[in-house]
Scaffold this motif. Structure first.
Motif, PDB file in Angstrom:
ATOM      1  N   MET A   1       0.938  -1.133   0.077  1.00 43.67           N
ATOM      2  CA  MET A   1      -0.123  -0.118  -0.063  1.00 43.67           C
ATOM      3  C   MET A   1       0.899   1.357  -0.151  1.00 43.67           C
ATOM      4  N   HIS A   2       1.929   1.445   0.911  1.00 44.72           N
ATOM      5  CA  HIS A   2       2.754   2.355   0.820  1.00 44.72           C
ATOM      6  C   HIS A   2       3.344   2.576  -0.462  1.00 44.72           C
ATOM      7  N   ASN A   3       3.793   1.590  -1.116  1.00 41.42           N
ATOM      8  CA  ASN A   3       4.559   1.813  -2.345  1.00 41.42           C
ATOM      9  C   ASN A   3       3.499   2.315  -3.404  1.00 41.42           C
ATOM     10  N   ASN A   4       2.160   2.066  -3.357  1.00 36.24           N
ATOM     11  CA  ASN A   4       1.216   2.440  -4.303  1.00 36.24           C
ATOM     12  C   ASN A   4       0.861   3.902  -3.880  1.00 36.24           C
ATOM     13  N   LYS A   5       1.001   4.171  -2.864  1.00 36.64           N
ATOM     14  CA  LYS A   5       0.904   5.815  -2.322  1.00 36.64           C
ATOM     15  C   LYS A   5       1.750   6.650  -2.970  1.00 36.64           C
ATOM     16  N   SER A   6       3.187   5.896  -2.824  1.00 36.01           N
ATOM     17  CA  SER A   6       4.371   6.863  -3.529  1.00 36.01           C
ATOM     18  C   SER A   6       4.220   6.913  -5.019  1.00 36.01           C
ATOM     19  N   LEU A   7       3.679   6.116  -5.700  1.00 39.19           N
ATOM     20  CA  LEU A   7       3.612   5.829  -7.054  1.00 39.19           C
ATOM     21  C   LEU A   7       2.288   6.953  -7.532  1.00 39.19           C
ATOM     22  N   SER A   8       1.301   6.915  -6.727  1.00 39.63           N
ATOM     23  CA  SER A   8       0.182   7.760  -7.007  1.00 39.63           C
ATOM     24  C   SER A   8       0.647   9.144  -6.806  1.00 39.63           C
ATOM     25  N   ARG A   9       1.475   9.444  -5.597  1.00 40.79           N
ATOM     26  CA  ARG A   9       2.111  10.963  -5.479  1.00 40.79           C
ATOM     27  C   ARG A   9       2.738  11.465  -6.735  1.00 40.79           C
ATOM     28  N   GLU A  10       3.524  10.502  -7.320  1.00 46.81           N
ATOM     29  CA  GLU A  10       4.496  10.608  -8.388  1.00 46.81           C
ATOM     30  C   GLU A  10       3.498  11.164  -9.721  1.00 46.81           C
ATOM     31  N   LEU A  11       2.727  10.246  -9.703  1.00 47.40           N
ATOM     32  CA  LEU A  11       1.990  10.522 -11.021  1.00 47.40           C
ATOM     33  C   LEU A  11       0.784  11.814 -10.726  1.00 47.40           C
ATOM     34  N   SER A  12       0.698  12.106  -9.614  1.00 50.82           N
ATOM     35  CA  SER A  12      -0.114  13.454  -9.207  1.00 50.82           C
ATOM     36  C   SER A  12       0.592  14.615  -9.651  1.00 50.82           C
ATOM     37  N   LEU A  13       2.001  14.472  -9.356  1.00 50.13           N
ATOM     38  CA  LEU A  13       2.709  15.497  -9.367  1.00 50.13           C
ATOM     39  C   LEU A  13       3.186  15.695 -11.025  1.00 50.13           C
ATOM     40  N   ILE A  14       3.216  14.755 -11.802  1.00 52.98           N
ATOM     41  CA  ILE A  14       3.309  14.885 -13.356  1.00 52.98           C
ATOM     42  C   ILE A  14       1.849  15.150 -13.861  1.00 52.98           C
ATOM     43  N   SER A  15       0.785  14.893 -13.247  1.00 52.92           N
ATOM     44  CA  SER A  15      -0.442  15.353 -13.880  1.00 52.92           C
ATOM     45  C   SER A  15      -0.716  16.943 -13.445  1.00 52.92           C
ATOM     46  N   LEU A  16      -0.403  17.360 -12.495  1.00 52.81           N
ATOM     47  CA  LEU A  16      -0.384  18.758 -11.988  1.00 52.81           C
ATOM     48  C   LEU A  16       0.282  19.621 -12.870  1.00 52.81           C
ATOM     49  N   SER A  17       1.465  19.240 -13.191  1.00 55.28           N
ATOM     50  CA  SER A  17       2.471  19.850 -14.347  1.00 55.28           C
ATOM     51  C   SER A  17       1.770  20.268 -15.603  1.00 55.28           C
ATOM     52  N   LEU A  18       0.623  19.382 -15.924  1.00 54.36           N
ATOM     53  CA  LEU A  18      -0.182  19.587 -17.188  1.00 54.36           C
ATOM     54  C   LEU A  18      -1.261  20.395 -17.219  1.00 54.36           C
ATOM     55  N   ILE A  19      -1.510  20.823 -15.830  1.00 58.93           N
ATOM     56  CA  ILE A  19      -2.549  21.868 -15.704  1.00 58.93           C
ATOM     57  C   ILE A  19      -2.180  23.116 -15.294  1.00 58.93           C
ATOM     58  N   LYS A  20      -2.734  24.276 -15.878  1.00 59.42           N
ATOM     59  CA  LYS A  20      -2.334  25.608 -15.799  1.00 59.42           C
ATOM     60  C   LYS A  20      -2.620  26.047 -14.331  1.00 59.42           C
ATOM     61  N   ASP A  21      -1.532  26.751 -13.864  1.00 61.64           N
ATOM     62  CA  ASP A  21      -1.533  27.234 -12.437  1.00 61.64           C
ATOM     63  C   ASP A  21      -2.272  28.162 -11.999  1.00 61.64           C
ATOM     64  N   LYS A  22      -3.432  28.183 -12.161  1.00 64.03           N
ATOM     65  CA  LYS A  22      -4.439  29.117 -11.813  1.00 64.03           C
ATOM     66  C   LYS A  22      -5.419  28.587 -10.742  1.00 64.03           C
ATOM     67  N   GLY A  23      -6.198  29.431 -10.209  1.00 69.56           N
ATOM     68  CA  GLY A  23      -7.129  29.199  -9.176  1.00 69.56           C
ATOM     69  C   GLY A  23      -8.403  29.490  -9.645  1.00 69.56           C
ATOM     70  N   ASP A  24      -8.592  29.697 -11.006  1.00 64.15           N
ATOM     71  CA  ASP A  24      -9.930  30.133 -11.547  1.00 64.15           C
ATOM     72  C   ASP A  24     -10.663  29.206 -12.487  1.00 64.15           C
ATOM     73  N   PHE A  25     -10.414  27.887 -12.217  1.00 64.00           N
ATOM     74  CA  PHE A  25     -10.838  27.007 -13.192  1.00 64.00           C
ATOM     75  C   PHE A  25     -11.523  25.670 -12.129  1.00 64.00           C
ATOM     76  N   GLN A  26     -12.100  24.975 -13.043  1.00 63.03           N
ATOM     77  CA  GLN A  26     -12.761  23.510 -12.510  1.00 63.03           C
ATOM     78  C   GLN A  26     -12.631  22.593 -13.534  1.00 63.03           C
ATOM     79  N   LEU A  27     -12.194  21.291 -13.111  1.00 67.49           N
ATOM     80  CA  LEU A  27     -12.051  20.016 -14.010  1.00 67.49           C
ATOM     81  C   LEU A  27     -13.063  18.987 -13.381  1.00 67.49           C
ATOM     82  N   ASN A  28     -13.811  18.191 -14.079  1.00 70.96           N
ATOM     83  CA  ASN A  28     -14.266  17.286 -13.580  1.00 70.96           C
ATOM     84  C   ASN A  28     -13.385  16.082 -13.679  1.00 70.96           C
TER      85      ASN A  28
END
Length: 209
Positions: A1-28
């Motif tokens: 489980m711990h390993n899966n959490k580490s993997l999801s954090r890394e994929l979350s970081l990469i995913s965030l890099s593809l989103i505009k760094d603004k506070g005025d949007f919503q994504l479904n």
């Protein structure tokens, strides 16, 4: 489980890099899923590039060893040959270390097909998107005169993910900080790693009071 959490954090970081760094949007959820797939594509391409670079570096190191052998045959001073060999061996060691890191990526990619990891990435990214203003304001308070927006994007997102871990996902503070440091070691530079460490220590102190 711990390993899966580490993997999801890394994929979350990469995913965030593809989103505009603004506070005025919503994504479904569907849009976040599309971003997740793009993050995987980015990861695969990065893996291929790293392997290509390693192959090129190994070829160069091998050629230098051959060249040093030829010079030795031409009465080149032994100390020069030895130094060339040491440099080549050091280079090969660096290439092998890079390969070791790169070969972790297929595990990351394969694991991305697991439902729990996809859902975890979705939760982390959604928490950041929906609460970006609050998250950034509270991290700002721990930065002692600096502003979060002045940091490189990757450093901002690492701190945001750590904040979400601590304040939204009930992750133990020490674990969240360790995971953020691991991401910083992999994706940030020396200055960024030091800064992230400092902010995390202050966040940790505030949370434990």
């Amino acid at each position: 489980m711990h390993n899966n959490k580490s993997l999801s954090r890394e994929l979350s970081l990469i995913s965030l890099s593809l989103i505009k760094d603004k506070g005025d949007f919503q994504l479904n959820k569907s849009q976040i899923e599309d971003i997740f797939e793009s993050a995987l594509d980015s990861l695969i391409n990065h893996c291929r590039d790293e392997l290509d670079n390693c192959e090129s570096d190994l070829e160069n190191a091998s050629q230098k060893i051959l060249d040093s052998e030829l010079r030795e045959g031409l009465d080149s001073p032994f100390v020069n040959v030895r130094n060339d060999l040491k440099k080549s061996l050091t280079k090969i060691e660096a290439v092998m270390n890079t390969l070791s890191v790169t070969l972790d990526f297929p595990k990351l990619i394969v694991s991305s097909g697991q439902i729990d990891i996809r859902e975890d990435v979705n939760e982390r990214v959604t928490n950041i998107i929906d609460n970006l203003t609050i998250i950034d304001a509270e991290i700002d308070q721990a930065m002692e005169g600096w502003r979060l927006k002045r940091l490189p994007r990757i450093d901002r997102d690492i701190l945001r993910l750590a904040y979400v871990d601590i304040n939204y996902l009930s992750t133990p503070v020490a674990v969240a900080c360790d995971e953020a440091v691991n991401l910083a070691n992999k994706y940030s530079d020396m200055q960024g790693r030091k800064f992230i460490n400092g902010v995390l220590r202050r966040l940790q102190t505030v949370k434990l009071q």
